[in-house]
Write a protein that holds these residues in place. Structure first.
Motif, PDB file in Angstrom:
ATOM      1  N   HIS A 185      37.133  32.344  19.308  1.00 31.41           N
ATOM      2  CA  HIS A 185      36.868  30.914  19.401  1.00 31.41           C
ATOM      3  C   HIS A 185      37.465  30.170  18.212  1.00 31.41           C
ATOM      4  CE1 HIS A 185      34.660  27.214  20.327  1.00 31.41           C
ATOM      5  NE2 HIS A 185      34.357  27.168  19.040  1.00 31.41           N
ATOM      6  N   THR A 186      37.314  30.719  17.019  1.00 34.94           N
ATOM      7  CA  THR A 186      37.752  30.039  15.806  1.00 34.94           C
ATOM      8  C   THR A 186      39.263  30.068  15.642  1.00 34.94           C
ATOM      9  OG1 THR A 186      35.677  30.661  14.714  1.00 34.94           O
ATOM     10  CG2 THR A 186      37.472  29.928  13.300  1.00 34.94           C
ATOM     11  N   LEU A 187      39.877  31.223  15.933  1.00 33.44           N
ATOM     12  CA  LEU A 187      41.293  31.405  15.640  1.00 33.44           C
ATOM     13  C   LEU A 187      42.193  31.333  16.871  1.00 33.44           C
ATOM     14  CD1 LEU A 187      40.888  34.397  13.152  1.00 33.44           C
ATOM     15  CD2 LEU A 187      41.027  31.953  12.605  1.00 33.44           C
ATOM     16  N   GLY A 188      41.573  31.342  18.061  1.00 34.09           N
ATOM     17  CA  GLY A 188      42.364  31.316  19.275  1.00 34.09           C
ATOM     18  C   GLY A 188      43.031  32.640  19.592  1.00 34.09           C
ATOM     19  N   TRP A 189      42.477  33.731  19.098  1.00 35.10           N
ATOM     20  CA  TRP A 189      43.045  35.057  19.326  1.00 35.10           C
ATOM     21  C   TRP A 189      42.535  35.630  20.642  1.00 35.10           C
ATOM     22  CZ3 TRP A 189      42.434  38.034  14.018  1.00 35.10           C
ATOM     23  CH2 TRP A 189      43.239  37.391  13.058  1.00 35.10           C
ATOM     24  N   ARG A 190      43.303  36.559  21.192  1.00 33.26           N
ATOM     25  CA  ARG A 190      42.854  37.325  22.357  1.00 33.26           C
ATOM     26  C   ARG A 190      42.327  38.678  21.869  1.00 33.26           C
ATOM     27  NH1 ARG A 190      48.365  37.368  22.201  1.00 33.26           N
ATOM     28  NH2 ARG A 190      49.396  39.413  22.207  1.00 33.26           N
ATOM     29  N   MET A 191      41.299  39.163  22.520  1.00 33.06           N
ATOM     30  CA  MET A 191      40.652  40.404  22.116  1.00 33.06           C
ATOM     31  C   MET A 191      40.801  41.467  23.195  1.00 33.06           C
ATOM     32  SD  MET A 191      39.446  39.589  19.169  1.00 33.06           S
ATOM     33  CE  MET A 191      39.408  38.010  18.296  1.00 33.06           C
ATOM     34  N   LEU A 192      41.038  42.697  22.791  1.00 30.95           N
ATOM     35  CA  LEU A 192      41.074  43.799  23.742  1.00 30.95           C
ATOM     36  C   LEU A 192      39.669  44.033  24.285  1.00 30.95           C
ATOM     37  CD1 LEU A 192      43.444  46.396  22.048  1.00 30.95           C
ATOM     38  CD2 LEU A 192      43.974  44.788  23.877  1.00 30.95           C
ATOM     39  N   PRO A 193      39.522  44.227  25.591  1.00 34.79           N
ATOM     40  CA  PRO A 193      38.185  44.338  26.180  1.00 34.79           C
ATOM     41  C   PRO A 193      37.496  45.657  25.932  1.00 34.79           C
ATOM     42  CG  PRO A 193      39.859  44.622  27.860  1.00 34.79           C
ATOM     43  CD  PRO A 193      40.579  44.227  26.606  1.00 34.79           C
ATOM     44  N   GLN A 194      38.243  46.750  25.750  1.00 35.63           N
ATOM     45  CA  GLN A 194      37.591  48.047  25.651  1.00 35.63           C
ATOM     46  C   GLN A 194      36.874  48.201  24.321  1.00 35.63           C
ATOM     47  OE1 GLN A 194      40.867  47.582  25.861  1.00 35.63           O
ATOM     48  NE2 GLN A 194      42.052  49.087  24.724  1.00 35.63           N
ATOM     49  N   ASP A 195      35.838  49.018  24.351  1.00 38.22           N
ATOM     50  CA  ASP A 195      35.044  49.270  23.154  1.00 38.22           C
ATOM     51  C   ASP A 195      35.677  50.423  22.392  1.00 38.22           C
ATOM     52  OD1 ASP A 195      31.639  50.340  22.438  1.00 38.22           O
ATOM     53  OD2 ASP A 195      33.138  49.357  21.210  1.00 38.22           O
ATOM     54  N   VAL A 196      36.410  50.085  21.352  1.00 38.90           N
ATOM     55  CA  VAL A 196      37.080  51.095  20.536  1.00 38.90           C
ATOM     56  C   VAL A 196      36.269  51.314  19.266  1.00 38.90           C
ATOM     57  CG1 VAL A 196      39.203  51.695  19.305  1.00 38.90           C
ATOM     58  CG2 VAL A 196      39.311  50.378  21.435  1.00 38.90           C
ATOM     59  N   ARG A 197      35.809  52.533  19.043  1.00 39.34           N
ATOM     60  CA  ARG A 197      35.063  52.860  17.838  1.00 39.34           C
ATOM     61  C   ARG A 197      35.793  53.997  17.124  1.00 39.34           C
ATOM     62  NH1 ARG A 197      29.777  51.672  17.440  1.00 39.34           N
ATOM     63  NH2 ARG A 197      30.095  52.301  15.287  1.00 39.34           N
ATOM     64  N   LEU A 198      36.296  53.698  15.945  1.00 41.40           N
ATOM     65  CA  LEU A 198      37.072  54.671  15.206  1.00 41.40           C
ATOM     66  C   LEU A 198      36.417  54.966  13.863  1.00 41.40           C
ATOM     67  CD1 LEU A 198      40.611  53.156  15.864  1.00 41.40           C
ATOM     68  CD2 LEU A 198      39.522  55.057  17.068  1.00 41.40           C
ATOM     69  N   LYS A 199      36.788  56.097  13.276  1.00 36.01           N
ATOM     70  CA  LYS A 199      36.352  56.483  11.937  1.00 36.01           C
ATOM     71  C   LYS A 199      34.833  56.441  11.787  1.00 36.01           C
ATOM     72  CE  LYS A 199      38.788  55.236   8.394  1.00 36.01           C
ATOM     73  NZ  LYS A 199      39.524  54.450   7.386  1.00 36.01           N
ATOM     74  N   GLN A 200      34.131  56.937  12.784  1.00 38.36           N
ATOM     75  CA  GLN A 200      32.687  56.988  12.703  1.00 38.36           C
ATOM     76  C   GLN A 200      32.273  58.127  11.771  1.00 38.36           C
ATOM     77  OE1 GLN A 200      30.375  56.274  16.364  1.00 38.36           O
ATOM     78  NE2 GLN A 200      32.331  56.311  17.429  1.00 38.36           N
ATOM     79  N   THR A 201      31.278  57.865  10.950  1.00 42.24           N
ATOM     80  CA  THR A 201      30.804  58.869  10.013  1.00 42.24           C
ATOM     81  C   THR A 201      29.903  59.859  10.734  1.00 42.24           C
ATOM     82  OG1 THR A 201      30.869  57.205   8.263  1.00 42.24           O
ATOM     83  CG2 THR A 201      29.636  59.228   7.815  1.00 42.24           C
ATOM     84  N   ARG A 202      30.200  61.129  10.581  1.00 38.45           N
ATOM     85  CA  ARG A 202      29.439  62.180  11.240  1.00 38.45           C
ATOM     86  C   ARG A 202      28.301  62.658  10.339  1.00 38.45           C
ATOM     87  NH1 ARG A 202      34.539  63.409  10.754  1.00 38.45           N
ATOM     88  NH2 ARG A 202      34.057  65.142   9.346  1.00 38.45           N
ATOM     89  N   ALA A 203      27.310  63.288  10.950  1.00 41.23           N
ATOM     90  CA  ALA A 203      26.238  63.994  10.226  1.00 41.23           C
ATOM     91  C   ALA A 203      25.616  63.142   9.124  1.00 41.23           C
ATOM     92  CB  ALA A 203      26.783  65.306   9.639  1.00 41.23           C
ATOM     93  N   ARG A 204      25.223  61.945   9.484  1.00 41.32           N
ATOM     94  CA  ARG A 204      24.541  61.061   8.539  1.00 41.32           C
ATOM     95  C   ARG A 204      23.277  60.549   9.185  1.00 41.32           C
ATOM     96  NH1 ARG A 204      25.408  54.878   8.797  1.00 41.32           N
ATOM     97  NH2 ARG A 204      23.190  55.295   8.711  1.00 41.32           N
ATOM     98  N   PRO A 205      22.232  60.326   8.398  1.00 49.33           N
ATOM     99  CA  PRO A 205      20.997  59.808   8.986  1.00 49.33           C
ATOM    100  C   PRO A 205      21.172  58.377   9.467  1.00 49.33           C
ATOM    101  CG  PRO A 205      20.835  59.859   6.591  1.00 49.33           C
ATOM    102  CD  PRO A 205      22.111  60.558   6.949  1.00 49.33           C
ATOM    103  N   LYS A 206      20.596  58.071  10.618  1.00 51.14           N
ATOM    104  CA  LYS A 206      20.617  56.704  11.110  1.00 51.14           C
ATOM    105  C   LYS A 206      19.651  55.855  10.285  1.00 51.14           C
ATOM    106  CE  LYS A 206      21.753  58.054  15.853  1.00 51.14           C
ATOM    107  NZ  LYS A 206      21.331  58.000  17.275  1.00 51.14           N
ATOM    108  N   LEU A 207      19.891  54.560  10.307  1.00 52.93           N
ATOM    109  CA  LEU A 207      19.082  53.673   9.476  1.00 52.93           C
ATOM    110  C   LEU A 207      17.605  53.790   9.810  1.00 52.93           C
ATOM    111  CD1 LEU A 207      19.142  51.504   7.287  1.00 52.93           C
ATOM    112  CD2 LEU A 207      19.400  49.785   9.081  1.00 52.93           C
ATOM    113  N   GLU A 208      17.281  53.891  11.099  1.00 55.60           N
ATOM    114  CA  GLU A 208      15.880  53.974  11.502  1.00 55.60           C
ATOM    115  C   GLU A 208      15.246  55.315  11.138  1.00 55.60           C
ATOM    116  OE1 GLU A 208      18.481  54.661  15.195  1.00 55.60           O
ATOM    117  OE2 GLU A 208      18.436  53.324  13.451  1.00 55.60           O
TER     118      GLU A 208
END
Length: 250
Positions: A185-208
């Motif tokens: 909205h602010t910059l007028g950019w187009r966004m890719l629709p797919q949910d890309v999640r990269l470089k996730q940290t493994r074996a770490r406790p979740k916040l909860e």
């Protein structure tokens, strides 16, 4: 600087990439779909920025604090992402420990492998990373040497001011999809629709899953980031309600 700079051909977008705040996913979803590879200056470092920046570059990013406009005559439009400070602290610590030194030598790898989580963040140079990076290069470089509370409070005020007035747009990791909408909205950019999640940290406790005592201690050690994050959440909610571009200055 006003938003009119967004229409200038020589404008440079710079993404202040605070580590472990969904920055890589942001690049994948938002940046690579709006800029060609030859238009992107990656892995920016202060010492080499002037030499690395080319006239063809329209977007730059790196783990560098606010303030690169002092090193170029081009108008700079700042962007960033933030994250809950305790969650970010845990993710960052475990990410460093999981780096394979044979492939990627993180500059904090030795410290993270020799210290437990709390001891790591008791080191002044590792605390309040979001605040110091948004406050500016000066604050970020001196945080390891000036531990006086007055220094931290001044840095916090500067970070809040910069976020409101000197960043064209910002996102929250916890509200990633809403953040992309705000950038679009602010910059007028187009966004890719797919949910890309990269470089996730493994074996770490979740916040909860973090014990309350540990949560409290990490929040205390990153107290400035906690205040900045609460401020950012209120400001983000305001922006989402209004859906209007920021007015920011240099």
């Amino acid at each position: 600087m006003s938003l009119s700079a967004l229409g200038r051909k020589d404008v440079l977008y710079f993404f202040v990439h605070v580590q472990k705040t969904a920055g890589t996913s942001f690049l994948q979803r938002a940046v690579y779909s709006n800029f060609a590879p030859e238009e992107i200056c990656s892995g920016v470092r202060i010492r080499t920025f002037r030499k690395a920046l080319k006239p063809s570059h329209r977007f730059a990013h790196g783990h560098v604090a606010y303030g690169l406009h002092w090193l170029t005559r081009r108008p700079v439009v700042y962007l960033t992402f933030l994250r809950h400070p305790v969650d970010r602290a845990i993710s960052h610590y475990y990410f460093i420990r999981q780096c394979d030194p044979r492939l990627c030598r993180h500059d904090r790898y030795e410290a993270a492998t020799l210290m437990d989580l709390v001891t790591f963040y008791r080191q002044p140079q590792f605390r309040n990373e979001m605040t110091m990076m948004l406050a500016g290069i000066f604050w970020h470089k001196l945080q390891a040497y000036l531990a006086h509370p007055a220094f931290g409070q001044r840095a916090l005020r500067q970070a809040c001011f910069n976020l409101r007035h000197r960043f064209a747009c910002f996102g929250l990791q916890e509200r990633f999809e809403d953040s992309l909408q705000l950038f679009a909205h602010t910059l007028g950019w187009r966004m890719l629709p797919q949910d890309v999640r990269l470089k996730q940290t493994r074996a770490r406790p979740k916040l909860e899953e973090v014990p309350f005592a540990l949560y409290q201690e990490l929040a205390r050690l990153n107290d400035l980031d906690m205040v900045l994050y609460r401020y950012a959440c209120r400001f983000f909610a305001e922006r989402m309600r209004q859906r209007i571009p920021l007015t920011f200055t240099s």
